[in-house]
Design a protein around this motif. Structure first.
Motif, mmCIF file in Angstrom:
data_model
loop_
_atom_site.group_PDB
_atom_site.id
_atom_site.type_symbol
_atom_site.label_atom_id
_atom_site.label_comp_id
_atom_site.label_asym_id
_atom_site.label_seq_id
_atom_site.Cartn_x
_atom_site.Cartn_y
_atom_site.Cartn_z
ATOM 1 N N PRO A 37 0.824 -1.211 0.000
ATOM 2 C CA PRO A 37 0.000 0.000 0.000
ATOM 3 C C PRO A 37 0.861 1.265 0.000
ATOM 4 O O PRO A 37 2.093 1.185 0.059
ATOM 5 N N ASP A 38 0.215 2.426 -0.062
ATOM 6 C CA ASP A 38 0.930 3.695 0.088
ATOM 7 C C ASP A 38 1.661 3.676 1.420
ATOM 8 O O ASP A 38 1.151 3.160 2.410
ATOM 9 N N THR A 161 -1.721 2.570 -11.013
ATOM 10 C CA THR A 161 -2.556 3.148 -9.967
ATOM 11 C C THR A 161 -3.581 4.110 -10.558
ATOM 12 O O THR A 161 -3.241 4.965 -11.376
ATOM 13 N N GLY A 162 -4.826 3.958 -10.151
ATOM 14 C CA GLY A 162 -5.885 4.844 -10.640
ATOM 15 C C GLY A 162 -6.304 4.538 -12.060
ATOM 16 O O GLY A 162 -7.085 5.263 -12.652
ATOM 17 N N VAL A 163 -5.759 3.443 -12.608
ATOM 18 C CA VAL A 163 -6.067 3.078 -13.985
ATOM 19 C C VAL A 163 -7.166 2.013 -13.945
ATOM 20 O O VAL A 163 -7.165 1.147 -13.077
ATOM 21 N N ASP A 164 -8.114 2.065 -14.882
ATOM 22 C CA ASP A 164 -9.233 1.124 -14.826
ATOM 23 C C ASP A 164 -8.802 -0.303 -15.171
ATOM 24 O O ASP A 164 -7.718 -0.526 -15.707
ATOM 25 N N ALA A 165 -9.669 -1.255 -14.837
ATOM 26 C CA ALA A 165 -9.327 -2.675 -14.922
ATOM 27 C C ALA A 165 -8.918 -3.102 -16.335
ATOM 28 O O ALA A 165 -8.005 -3.920 -16.501
ATOM 29 N N VAL A 166 -9.543 -2.525 -17.336
ATOM 30 C CA VAL A 166 -9.218 -2.916 -18.706
ATOM 31 C C VAL A 166 -7.822 -2.417 -19.100
ATOM 32 O O VAL A 166 -6.988 -3.179 -19.608
ATOM 33 N N LYS A 169 -5.068 -4.393 -17.450
ATOM 34 C CA LYS A 169 -4.837 -5.682 -18.105
ATOM 35 C C LYS A 169 -3.956 -5.496 -19.341
ATOM 36 O O LYS A 169 -2.997 -6.238 -19.552
ATOM 37 N N PRO A 190 -0.008 -1.144 -5.831
ATOM 38 C CA PRO A 190 -0.782 -1.400 -4.623
ATOM 39 C C PRO A 190 -1.842 -2.477 -4.858
ATOM 40 O O PRO A 190 -2.515 -2.886 -3.934
ATOM 41 N N TYR A 191 -2.017 -2.920 -6.120
ATOM 42 C CA TYR A 191 -3.043 -3.921 -6.431
ATOM 43 C C TYR A 191 -2.477 -5.326 -6.243
ATOM 44 O O TYR A 191 -1.615 -5.759 -6.995
ATOM 45 N N MET A 192 -2.995 -6.023 -5.231
ATOM 46 C CA MET A 192 -2.459 -7.340 -4.872
ATOM 47 C C MET A 192 -2.650 -8.365 -5.994
ATOM 48 O O MET A 192 -1.865 -9.288 -6.133
ATOM 49 N N ASN B 41 -11.568 4.751 -17.248
ATOM 50 C CA ASN B 41 -11.104 6.137 -17.208
ATOM 51 C C ASN B 41 -11.679 6.848 -18.430
ATOM 52 O O ASN B 41 -11.613 6.323 -19.540
ATOM 53 N N LEU B 140 -1.861 6.607 6.362
ATOM 54 C CA LEU B 140 -2.867 6.907 5.347
ATOM 55 C C LEU B 140 -4.238 6.312 5.686
ATOM 56 O O LEU B 140 -5.268 6.955 5.514
ATOM 57 N N GLU B 163 -13.031 7.138 -5.088
ATOM 58 C CA GLU B 163 -11.854 6.293 -4.850
ATOM 59 C C GLU B 163 -11.318 6.446 -3.421
ATOM 60 O O GLU B 163 -10.148 6.751 -3.222
ATOM 61 N N GLY B 167 -4.843 3.005 -2.748
ATOM 62 C CA GLY B 167 -3.523 2.945 -2.114
ATOM 63 C C GLY B 167 -3.534 2.511 -0.659
ATOM 64 O O GLY B 167 -2.488 2.445 -0.025
ATOM 65 N N ASP B 169 -3.933 -0.073 2.551
ATOM 66 C CA ASP B 169 -3.570 -1.487 2.707
ATOM 67 C C ASP B 169 -4.824 -2.359 2.793
ATOM 68 O O ASP B 169 -5.904 -1.884 3.131
ATOM 69 N N HIS B 195 -11.441 1.499 -8.099
ATOM 70 C CA HIS B 195 -10.776 0.671 -9.109
ATOM 71 C C HIS B 195 -10.518 -0.736 -8.580
ATOM 72 O O HIS B 195 -9.986 -1.580 -9.283
ATOM 73 N N PHE B 236 -16.715 -6.058 -16.081
ATOM 74 C CA PHE B 236 -16.100 -4.781 -16.463
ATOM 75 C C PHE B 236 -15.307 -4.952 -17.754
ATOM 76 O O PHE B 236 -15.450 -4.187 -18.706
ATOM 77 N N ILE B 237 -14.482 -5.996 -17.779
ATOM 78 C CA ILE B 237 -13.637 -6.220 -18.950
ATOM 79 C C ILE B 237 -14.501 -6.549 -20.175
ATOM 80 O O ILE B 237 -14.282 -6.044 -21.266
#
Lengths: 305, 242
Positions: A37-38, A161-166, A169, A190-192, B41, B140, B163, B167, B169, B195, B236-237
């Protein structure tokens, strides 16, 4: 020779400890993920490796070059994409790319094959000012600029980060293709769920490494029994599962609750417990953990220490 | 969740020159409902949120939030909603209680109300003992929980969360969702973007925007059945790629 060697690195910003004793090695050609994470220290570590920041203590090298004494050598062979868009907003797409190519003494033409797949997607807009691009296009331009001098190693600081799922990918598909060309890639996120797309990962939390291994090995080390539990009312289910006497932890994961236990128990026992609390449509399935389950487990263990 | 609509949107259109950012959006959100507002986006989410918050006027269509018309009474909407985003939440160089006092003042609460709500909300987070700490020094995850508490300080009918867990945990992210559930149980309507696709599954209802339009709207479970996908991520995809 290792692509990256990190020995006992510490870094603080006044009272905030960003990195507390990091030791890490990355092999040549690896797609290596810094997952956390951050505030985990990902950006500090990448900036140290990219020769943009001095550690307070410790030492790091890239292909044998020391990040402090031999930073010039590293800069020739490294590409860096910072977390915040930092290209020239008032230059066009093409001007930015040309600028980066010429700084490194090369041309767009010479290494076009390397960026072709990515750059082609933004080429129709090459006369547009970088500042006027959408988020996804900025990201593609930044990656093109980081690649234009054909680096041996690429540092990507939270590119998704902050980017959509598509778009995420698509971005990982690009990273996989760069790995095929032999570029060593260090990427933070940060995306596990992105951890499972890396060859090896370092799980980071508050300036420390929780674990470093392949995703499969990290999952193999998970030491609880894990179940996916479902009922009609998710929120109440979480609360009720926490009062079950065999529960180590209960957290929502999508439309189920992941229940970790230390002791074995009969599923009928839990079923009866939940029915008694008024739950309907209960299902209890044993499952394999994901990286996020492992991360949470390691986090809790660190907090307990 | 009750049957009373707190947000009503009918044929909402927003154009910027020739570009249509929101194309005939129509949907309702009920009191206490948690709506996950998803989209790629650039799909037009931010534009729609700005209109619902009374910051931007629609080109055409009818929008009502908390009983007020977004064209005629945008100021009344602002008084009845809470807003929190990842980018802007609280002031880093103020203490926790100074932040509460500042935002409480902006929302027109009395000194007494501010004192009372600050106490209540901080007790709930178990952070009352830290009330004189400067925000900058806090993790955070704490800041995000505090920002949420500040956003519901004036007891708004609707809370917009843009959102909120970005970021954060994985444990704190889930604790944050427990705060969302509590607020929803108190009858607050929650409008949230994210997201993290697993979080979409925690919502009562999800809306999926593609290129300015709402392409799917419904309960996560029903949408997954309808589109024959295993998760909202796959939905979504599927929708955003076609």
């Amino acid at each position: 020779m290792k692509a990256v060697e990190i020995h006992n690195i510490y870094k603080s910003y006044k009272e905030v400890k960003a990195l507390s004793g990091i030791n890490l090695q990355v092999k040549k050609g690896e797609l290596f993920g810094l997952i956390g994470p951050d505030g985990a220290g990902k950006t500090s570590l990448i900036r140290i490796l990219a020769t943009l920041l001095y550690p307070d203590e410790g030492q790091a090298s890239i292909f044998g070059w020391d990040t402090i004494d031999e930073f010039r050598e590293i800069r020739k062979i490294a590409g860096y994409m910072p977390g915040r868009f930092s290209l020239y907003q008032d230059l066009s797409v093409e001007e930015n790319l040309n600028f980066y190519a010429s700084i490194f003494g090369t041309t767009i033409k010479e290494n076009y094959h390397l960026i072709k797949d990515i750059y082609q997607q933004i080429e129709p807009f090459k006369k547009r000012l970088a500042g006027r691009l959408s988020g996804g296009m900025k990201q593609k331009l930044a990656l093109s600029c980081a690649l234009i001098h054909k680096p041996d190693i690429l540092f990507l600081d939270e590119p998704t980060t902050g980017v959509d799922a598509v778009s995420r990918k698509e971005f990982w598909e690009i990273l996989k293709s760069l790995e095929q060309v032999g570029i060593t890639i260090i990427v933070s996120t940060p995306y596990m769920d992105e951890a499972e797309l890396c060859d090896r990962v370092a799980l980071m939390q508050q300036g420390r490494l929780l674990d470093v291994d392949t995703p499969a090995n990290i999952i193999g080390k998970y030491d609880h029994d894990l179940y996916a539990v479902e009922s009609k009312t998710l929120h109440r289910l979480i609360k009720d599962l926490r009062t079950f006497d065999k529960t180590t932890s209960a957290f929502p994961f999508g439309d189920t609750v992941h229940l970790a236990t230390n002791e074995t128990f009969r599923r009928q026992e839990l079923d009866k417990f939940l029915s008694g609390k008024g739950h309907e449509n209960i299902t209890i399935k044993p499952i394999e953990p994901g990286i996020e389950d492992c991360f949470m487990n390691l986090m809790r263990r660190q907090n307990d220490q | 969740m009750t049957n009373k609509n707190i947000i009503e949107v009918e044929n909402l259109v927003k154009k910027f020159g020739k570009f249509t950012a929101n194309d005939q959006l129509s949907f309702n959100v009920k009191k206490g409902e948690i709506l996950g507002f998803l989209g790629a986006n650039g799909a037009g989410k931010t534009t729609a949120i700005k209109i619902l918050c009374g910051i931007s006027a629609p080109t055409s269509g009818k929008v009502s939030v908390a009983g007020f018309d977004a064209v005629k009474h945008p100021e009344r909407i602002k008084q009845n909603i809470g807003y929190m985003s990842q980018k802007f939440s609280l002031y880093d160089d103020l203490t926790i209680s100074e932040n509460f006092r500042f935002f409480g003042g902006i929302y027109g609460l009395s000194r007494k109300q501010i004192r009372q709500r600050t106490g209540e909300l901080l007790q709930r987070l178990d952070l009352y003992d830290y009330r004189n700490r400067i925000l900058r020094s806090l993790p955070l995850g704490w800041k995000q929980k505090l920002a949420f508490s500040v956003a519901i300080m004036h007891d708004p009918q609707v809370v917009f969360l843009d959102e909120p867990t970005s970021g954060v945990d994985p444990i704190t992210r889930r604790q944050f969702w427990e705060l969302i559930y509590e607020a929803s149980e108190e009858g607050k309507t929650i409008f949230v973007t994210t997201h993290y696709m697993d979080e979409a599954e925690y919502c009562d209802t999800v809306s999926m925007m593609v290129a300015g339009q709402i392409r799917a709207f419904g309960k996560p479970r029903e949408l997954k059945e309808e589109y024959d996908v295993a998760s909202i991520n796959n939905l979504f995809i599927k929708l955003a790629r076609n």
